[in-house]
Write a protein that holds these residues in place. Structure first.
Motif, PDB file in Angstrom:
ATOM      1  N   SER A   1      -3.041   8.540  -6.671  1.00 38.66           N
ATOM      2  CA  SER A   1      -2.456   7.919  -5.478  1.00 38.66           C
ATOM      3  C   SER A   1      -3.536   7.274  -4.621  1.00 38.66           C
ATOM      4  O   SER A   1      -3.380   6.141  -4.137  1.00 38.66           O
TER       5      SER A   1
ATOM      6  N   THR B   1       1.247   4.155  -3.357  1.00 37.02           N
ATOM      7  CA  THR B   1       1.184   5.617  -3.375  1.00 37.02           C
ATOM      8  C   THR B   1       2.513   6.217  -3.818  1.00 37.02           C
ATOM      9  O   THR B   1       2.530   7.230  -4.518  1.00 37.02           O
TER      10      THR B   1
ATOM     11  N   PHE C   1      -4.119   3.238  -3.811  1.00 35.60           N
ATOM     12  CA  PHE C   1      -4.231   2.760  -2.427  1.00 35.60           C
ATOM     13  C   PHE C   1      -5.518   1.971  -2.239  1.00 35.60           C
ATOM     14  O   PHE C   1      -5.511   0.891  -1.618  1.00 35.60           O
TER      15      PHE C   1
ATOM     16  N   LYS D   1       0.834  -1.216   0.000  1.00 34.79           N
ATOM     17  CA  LYS D   1       0.000   0.000   0.000  1.00 34.79           C
ATOM     18  C   LYS D   1       0.864   1.259   0.000  1.00 34.79           C
ATOM     19  O   LYS D   1       0.544   2.244  -0.671  1.00 34.79           O
TER      20      LYS D   1
END
Length: 258
Positions: free
Chosen positions: A236, A191, A240, A187
């Motif tokens: 981003s 990003t 995620f 995760k």
């Protein structure tokens, strides 16, 4: 937890940041109007949206170029991080020798290393993928190594005494139990991958959101720079959320938190 409880919990976690963002945008819009700030210095959110929509076709083309680069670099970076974690976990001597070097690799600014990669490998896609890989592999490698070291030793010893092979122990015990930690690193890498793609495009590219931002900076189009920043933030968040949903699908044994 029942579906209603999950929905209530989800809403409780979403509405505070949503309200904060709306309040911030409202205050921004009001401050620009009240203080009569020039649009080239600080454009109002409404102007950013208006100008962004006016260039939606061009922004869409550059966004798609960034998405392709981000996904490719993220996949390579994640695979590299997992491979490094597995190798270092399997060979303790290599972990002792190379782990400090992995940490040192993160102390080199990517923006400084990027031009060297361009000199060595040209201005094609390879150095850009290397930039994203360097950004992504470290959180995945560290999280995966942490997860692999937390394997239940009692269960591991039982499988060894039962005659299970090293590969069987890894696939049926170590890997499944390390998935929560692995996804924590993935995760973060998801990003970071967008940021890595933008940096790679700043260093040398002919398309992409990073390249678009450089063009608008030269033209002092602050409104369009903010529009590009909004797209970066959205990408981003999307990366995620996709990884979060994938985690919920794969790690089904993980208990829900009240």
């Amino acid at each position: 937890m029942n579906p209603k409880g999950k929905n209530a919990s989800w809403w409780k976690s979403v509405w505070p940041p949503l309200v904060a963002v709306l309040f911030f945008l409202t205050a921004w819009q009001g401050a620009v109007s009240y203080l009569h700030i020039e649009s080239w210095l600080l454009p109002a959110p409404s102007l950013i949206v208006q100008e962004g929509m006016a260039q939606s076709a061009l922004l869409g083309t550059h966004t798609w170029a960034t998405i392709r680069l981000t996904l490719a670099g993220f996949a390579i970076g994640t695979a590299t991080g997992l491979l490094i974690a597995i190798v270092l976990n399997t060979i303790p001597f290599l972990k002792s020798a190379l782990y400090p070097l992995l940490i040192l690799s993160q102390n080199i600014p990517i923006i400084a290393l990027g031009p060297l990669l361009m000199v060595w490998f040209g201005f094609g896609v390879l150095p850009k993928l290397m930039v994203i890989t360097l950004v992504c592999f470290f959180p995945v490698a560290v999280a995966a190594m942490d997860g692999l070291t937390r394997t239940d030793r009692t269960m591991m010893n039982y499988m060894r005494m039962s005659g299970a092979s090293r590969m069987s122990i890894f696939m049926k015990l170590e890997l499944p139990h390390s998935l929560p930690q692995v996804f924590s690193g993935v995760k973060i890498a998801a990003t970071y991958s967008v940021m890595g793609a933008i940096i790679a495009e700043w260093i040398g590219a002919s398309e992409g959101i990073g390249y678009y931002m450089l063009l608008q900076k030269s033209a002092y189009r602050t409104d369009l720079i903010f529009a590009a920043i909004g797209i970066i933030v959205a990408l981003s968040l999307l990366m995620f959320v996709v990884i979060l949903l994938l985690e919920k699908w794969l790690v089904r044994w993980k208990p829900d938190r009240e």
